[in-house]
Design a protein around this motif. Structure first.
Motif, PDB file in Angstrom:
ATOM      1  N   TYR A 180       0.853  -1.187   0.000  1.00  0.00           N
ATOM      2  CA  TYR A 180       0.000   0.000   0.000  1.00  0.00           C
ATOM      3  C   TYR A 180       0.887   1.235   0.000  1.00  0.00           C
ATOM      4  O   TYR A 180       1.960   1.235   0.616  1.00  0.00           O
ATOM      5  N   ALA A 181       0.412   2.287  -0.652  1.00  0.00           N
ATOM      6  CA  ALA A 181       1.201   3.512  -0.777  1.00  0.00           C
ATOM      7  C   ALA A 181       1.426   4.184   0.577  1.00  0.00           C
ATOM      8  O   ALA A 181       0.549   4.173   1.448  1.00  0.00           O
ATOM      9  N   ARG A 182       2.624   4.738   0.711  1.00  0.00           N
ATOM     10  CA  ARG A 182       2.948   5.558   1.876  1.00  0.00           C
ATOM     11  C   ARG A 182       3.957   6.614   1.433  1.00  0.00           C
ATOM     12  O   ARG A 182       4.597   6.489   0.385  1.00  0.00           O
ATOM     13  N   GLN A 183       4.091   7.642   2.241  1.00  0.00           N
ATOM     14  CA  GLN A 183       5.048   8.708   1.944  1.00  0.00           C
ATOM     15  C   GLN A 183       6.365   8.414   2.657  1.00  0.00           C
ATOM     16  O   GLN A 183       6.382   7.908   3.785  1.00  0.00           O
ATOM     17  N   ILE A 184       7.459   8.748   1.988  1.00  0.00           N
ATOM     18  CA  ILE A 184       8.776   8.564   2.582  1.00  0.00           C
ATOM     19  C   ILE A 184       8.906   9.458   3.819  1.00  0.00           C
ATOM     20  O   ILE A 184       8.332  10.555   3.877  1.00  0.00           O
ATOM     21  N   ARG A 185       9.644   8.960   4.813  1.00  0.00           N
ATOM     22  CA  ARG A 185       9.905   9.706   6.047  1.00  0.00           C
ATOM     23  C   ARG A 185      11.412   9.897   6.197  1.00  0.00           C
ATOM     24  O   ARG A 185      12.193   9.053   5.752  1.00  0.00           O
ATOM     25  N   ARG A 186      11.796  10.938   6.873  1.00  0.00           N
ATOM     26  CA  ARG A 186      13.218  11.191   7.113  1.00  0.00           C
ATOM     27  C   ARG A 186      13.874   9.980   7.807  1.00  0.00           C
ATOM     28  O   ARG A 186      14.997   9.611   7.496  1.00  0.00           O
ATOM     29  N   ASP A 187      13.150   9.319   8.705  1.00  0.00           N
ATOM     30  CA  ASP A 187      13.669   8.126   9.387  1.00  0.00           C
ATOM     31  C   ASP A 187      14.050   7.018   8.410  1.00  0.00           C
ATOM     32  O   ASP A 187      14.950   6.229   8.691  1.00  0.00           O
ATOM     33  N   ASP A 188      13.336   6.934   7.276  1.00  0.00           N
ATOM     34  CA  ASP A 188      13.648   5.910   6.275  1.00  0.00           C
ATOM     35  C   ASP A 188      15.097   6.016   5.812  1.00  0.00           C
ATOM     36  O   ASP A 188      15.737   5.012   5.513  1.00  0.00           O
ATOM     37  N   LEU A 189      15.608   7.237   5.754  1.00  0.00           N
ATOM     38  CA  LEU A 189      16.965   7.446   5.248  1.00  0.00           C
ATOM     39  C   LEU A 189      18.017   6.917   6.211  1.00  0.00           C
ATOM     40  O   LEU A 189      19.129   6.602   5.807  1.00  0.00           O
ATOM     41  N   ARG A 190      17.658   6.799   7.466  1.00  0.00           N
ATOM     42  CA  ARG A 190      18.564   6.183   8.451  1.00  0.00           C
ATOM     43  C   ARG A 190      18.330   4.677   8.529  1.00  0.00           C
ATOM     44  O   ARG A 190      19.265   3.898   8.676  1.00  0.00           O
ATOM     45  N   GLU A 191      17.076   4.262   8.420  1.00  0.00           N
ATOM     46  CA  GLU A 191      16.703   2.865   8.633  1.00  0.00           C
ATOM     47  C   GLU A 191      17.132   1.941   7.490  1.00  0.00           C
ATOM     48  O   GLU A 191      17.544   0.811   7.731  1.00  0.00           O
ATOM     49  N   PHE A 192      17.004   2.399   6.245  1.00  0.00           N
ATOM     50  CA  PHE A 192      17.271   1.536   5.090  1.00  0.00           C
ATOM     51  C   PHE A 192      18.729   1.622   4.655  1.00  0.00           C
ATOM     52  O   PHE A 192      19.355   2.681   4.729  1.00  0.00           O
ATOM     53  N   ASP A 193      19.251   0.487   4.178  1.00  0.00           N
ATOM     54  CA  ASP A 193      20.630   0.415   3.703  1.00  0.00           C
ATOM     55  C   ASP A 193      20.764   0.907   2.270  1.00  0.00           C
ATOM     56  O   ASP A 193      21.798   1.460   1.888  1.00  0.00           O
ATOM     57  N   TYR A 194      19.749   0.641   1.456  1.00  0.00           N
ATOM     58  CA  TYR A 194      19.732   1.041   0.050  1.00  0.00           C
ATOM     59  C   TYR A 194      18.400   1.702  -0.241  1.00  0.00           C
ATOM     60  O   TYR A 194      17.343   1.137   0.063  1.00  0.00           O
ATOM     61  N   ILE A 195      18.464   2.875  -0.853  1.00  0.00           N
ATOM     62  CA  ILE A 195      17.256   3.588  -1.266  1.00  0.00           C
ATOM     63  C   ILE A 195      17.365   3.753  -2.775  1.00  0.00           C
ATOM     64  O   ILE A 195      18.262   4.446  -3.269  1.00  0.00           O
TER      65      ILE A 195
END
Length: 161
Positions: free
Chosen positions: A70-85
């Protein structure tokens, strides 16, 4: 655990397609347990919606599940949490880095992993209706990205076989 986030503009066409395709590849290779895979959009217009009907149709035709996406908006936390974007185009790339310029080392265009296509965009089928073309690019990008990961993380090669 390797954490991968796919990003496009609204998170209903390209990035959920990439999420589904990549998960499918991981399942086929017996590597799903080593990954967290998600997708998000730059904007939040479609939050909570299923993938676009064109994305669902092409995935159905290729026997790829999109259940639970399901669609969601990117969050600033995602940039810390994920290894590859992995973003789909130059605009997404710039928008993600505006959230956190320090994340530059983990943000890539999906096609950067495809020889001869580095820096190229995956076009948005929301406007063109060209879901098959996008599927082929996403499929190629995801395969080449997984090959890259196997080189970077040799344990994945052993885990899948």
């Amino acid at each position: 655990m390797i954490k991968v986030l796919f990003v496009c503009l609204g998170n209903i066409c390209r990035s959920p397609m990439a999420e589904a395709v990549f998960k499918h590849l991981l399942e086929k290779e017996g590597l799903a347990g080593h990954f967290t895979v998600d997708s998000a959009g730059i904007g939040g217009w479609h939050t909570g919606e299923k993938p676009h009907r064109g994305t669902r149709k092409i995935l159905d035709e290729n026997g790829i599940s999109y259940e639970g996406i399901y669609a969601r908006q990117i969050r600033r936390d995602d940039l810390r949490e994920f290894d590859y974007i992995l973003v789909m185009d130059e605009e997404n790339y710039e928008d993600v880095l505006r959230l956190d310029p320090g994340a530059k080392g983990k943000v890539f265009r999906l096609l950067d992993f495809v020889p001869g296509k580095k820096g190229m965009d995956v076009p948005d089928p929301y406007y063109t209706g060209r879901f098959r073309e996008v599927y082929e690019l996403v499929q190629e990008g995801c395969r080449k990205f997984l090959e890259h990961l196997k080189r970077e993380h040799p344990l994945l090669t052993k885990a899948g076989h």
